[in-house]
Design an enzyme around this catalytic site. Structure first.
Site, mmCIF file in Angstrom:
data_model
loop_
_atom_site.group_PDB
_atom_site.id
_atom_site.type_symbol
_atom_site.label_atom_id
_atom_site.label_comp_id
_atom_site.label_asym_id
_atom_site.label_seq_id
_atom_site.Cartn_x
_atom_site.Cartn_y
_atom_site.Cartn_z
ATOM 1 N N GLU A 12 0.811 -1.233 0.000
ATOM 2 C CA GLU A 12 0.000 0.000 0.000
ATOM 3 C C GLU A 12 0.839 1.277 0.000
ATOM 4 O OE1 GLU A 12 -0.587 -2.733 1.847
ATOM 5 O OE2 GLU A 12 -2.422 -2.483 3.006
ATOM 6 N N ASN A 13 1.978 1.241 0.670
ATOM 7 C CA ASN A 13 2.768 2.470 0.791
ATOM 8 C C ASN A 13 3.519 2.817 -0.496
ATOM 9 O OD1 ASN A 13 4.329 0.181 1.344
ATOM 10 N ND2 ASN A 13 5.850 1.371 2.434
#
Lengths: 244, 224
Positions: free
Chosen positions: B51-52
């Protein structure tokens, strides 16, 4: 011989950068830390880049904590860990409201939320990114399937397009965006490093004033056009960070 | 049913690994899902999405090789494999919400007969926030829930209707526990496989949701 020459050049460049960055190139945007803190006011709505502290402007946050600027609203991915990144603002009790996707890594945020001293608005991460992007890109909001039929939908409108339902998520903006860049040129063009990008390039557009902490300052042309991740047009001020 | 914690985690991770295909873009949640990468067959290479802002994430770097700007979505040091890409959060969730991620593997607090999942909060008790979970469940092509079959006190997690706040109204696709593989179909939950040392009675006793036992009920092809 080349090595020592190189070292000497680097030393001279560093010295010049500190005293008068790149000689005749004016760096109107460069702020000293004392000047930076003058841009922050009590009750400000801040967007702060970073993902669990990675890509968060730690030096700028240290200055805010030192100056005790309070009643802040913080829009960010998360509140990092206790005493790290945005966690420093939380620990100092300076945050009135946090609009974030996740607080699981910071028990101090959860404690303040339960005690009622801080309000927390939880937003799905992808929705938060798009709300910020919309805010900066001149859009009123976005349509997303994320959150439909969950508590995220409370008090929000739905709309239907081509037979599919979406939630209407309004754009968000801030007074000040605080970014962490890897490299800045004297005009304010920015690059970021790997996973330190996250929300930074989105927030750059979405605030009245955008301030970037940088690790390295280079002259005009020091960042190739293809490498510029945030164009200088949206960057108002630059501050040198302490940590490398 | 197998009770040993380490074995339970191993069974679940091994079985989930069999669901992934060569070339898949996969997002693995924190906890048991993270282990899945350790059990992929040798000829299966996947691209891990984080996600990052990573596509092509590798494992934990060796001590001394950490980079402050190379982390996974849990905030721990990660590595980048050759061919990896780094990008911002809008792009990351463009991959997730836009249906470009082949599978997401995540944990659950409850799953119900309709295939709905609750995994992000227990009102009044635990409020970590949804992070990227709502987007992942809404947008990934395949959602695999990997979790222990019951809660620590032995009560059911696969129940008739979720009582905790839902993560998404999108139905999940598959539930993998140490005791069962359950497919979510239009007709309901279909029990496809039994875990090692697990009987049908045990599954029925520890699952309160209505289960349809597959005509082709098999033993999980896993040894521990």
């Amino acid at each position: 011989m080349y090595k020592s020459l190189n070292r000497a050049i680097i030393a001279i460049r560093k010295k010049r950068e500190v005293e008068n960055p790149f000689g005749f190139f004016m760096v109107d945007k460069l702020l000293k830390k004392e000047e930076f803190i003058g841009k922050i006011f009590d009750g400000a709505i801040l967007m702060i880049g970073g993902f669990l502290g990675d890509g968060t402007p730690e030096s700028l946050i240290d200055e805010i904590v030192k100056a005790g600027k309070k009643d802040l609203t913080v829009i960010a991915n998360d509140t990092a860990f206790p005493g790290k990144g945005i966690g420093k603002l939380i620990r100092a009790g300076l945050v009135k409201k946090a609009i974030v996707s996740h607080i699981g890594t910071n028990p101090e945020t959860q404690k303040q939320m339960i005690e009622g001293s801080m309000e927390v608005e939880l937003v799905p991460q992808g929705t938060l990114a798009e709300k910020v992007r919309a805010g900066g890109f001149g859009l009123g909001g976005i349509l997303t399937p994320t959150g439909l039929g969950t508590v995220v939908e409370d008090d929000k409108q739905r709309c239907e397009i081509d037979g599919k339902e979406y939630l209407i998520e309004p754009a968000i903006k801030a007074d000040i965006a605080l970014l962490k860049a890897k490299k800045a040129d004297v005009l304010g063009n920015l690059t970021y490093n790997l996973t330190a990008q996250n929300f930074n390039p989105l927030m750059a557009f979405a605030a009245v004033t955008t301030i970037a902490e940088f690790e390295e300052l280079v002259p005009k042309g020091g960042i190739a056009p293809n490498e510029v991740r945030t164009p200088h047009a949206v960057v108002d001020f630059l501050v040198r960070g302490d940590c490398k | 049913m197998i009770k040993d914690k380490l074995k339970v985690r191993e069974i679940i991770a091994k079985r989930v690994a069999m669901e992934l295909h060569d070339g898949d873009i996969v997002n693995l949640g924190i906890g048991i899902p993270t282990l899945v990468g350790n059990y992929l067959p040798q000829d299966v290479h996947i691209f891990l999405q984080s996600e990052n802002g990573i596509l092509g994430m590798g494992g934990t770097p060796k001590p001394g090789y950490e980079n402050k700007d190379m982390n996974n979505a849990g905030g721990s040091p990660a590595s980048f494999l050759p061919g990896a890409a780094a990008f911002d959060s809008a792009t990351s969730f463009g991959l997730i919400r836009g249906g470009h991620v082949a599978a997401t593997v995540l944990g659950a607090l409850q799953v119900d007969e309709e295939g709905h999942l609750a995994n992000w909060m227990i009102p009044g008790k635990l409020i970590p926030g949804m992070g990227g979970a709502m987007d992942l469940v809404t947008g990934a092509k395949k959602v695999i829930v990997s979790m222990t079959h019951t809660k620590k006190d032995g009560s059911a997690k696969i129940i008739p209707k979720c009582t905790l706040p839902l993560t998404s109204i999108r139905k999940i696709d598959l539930i993998v526990t140490e005791a069962a593989v359950i497919e979510v179909t239009e007709n309901g939950l279909v029990l496809k496989e039994l875990g090692p040392e697990t009987s049908l009675e045990e599954i029925i006793n520890t699952t309160t949701a209505k289960l349809i036992v597959s005509d082709d009920l098999k033993q999980m092809p896993i040894t521990v």
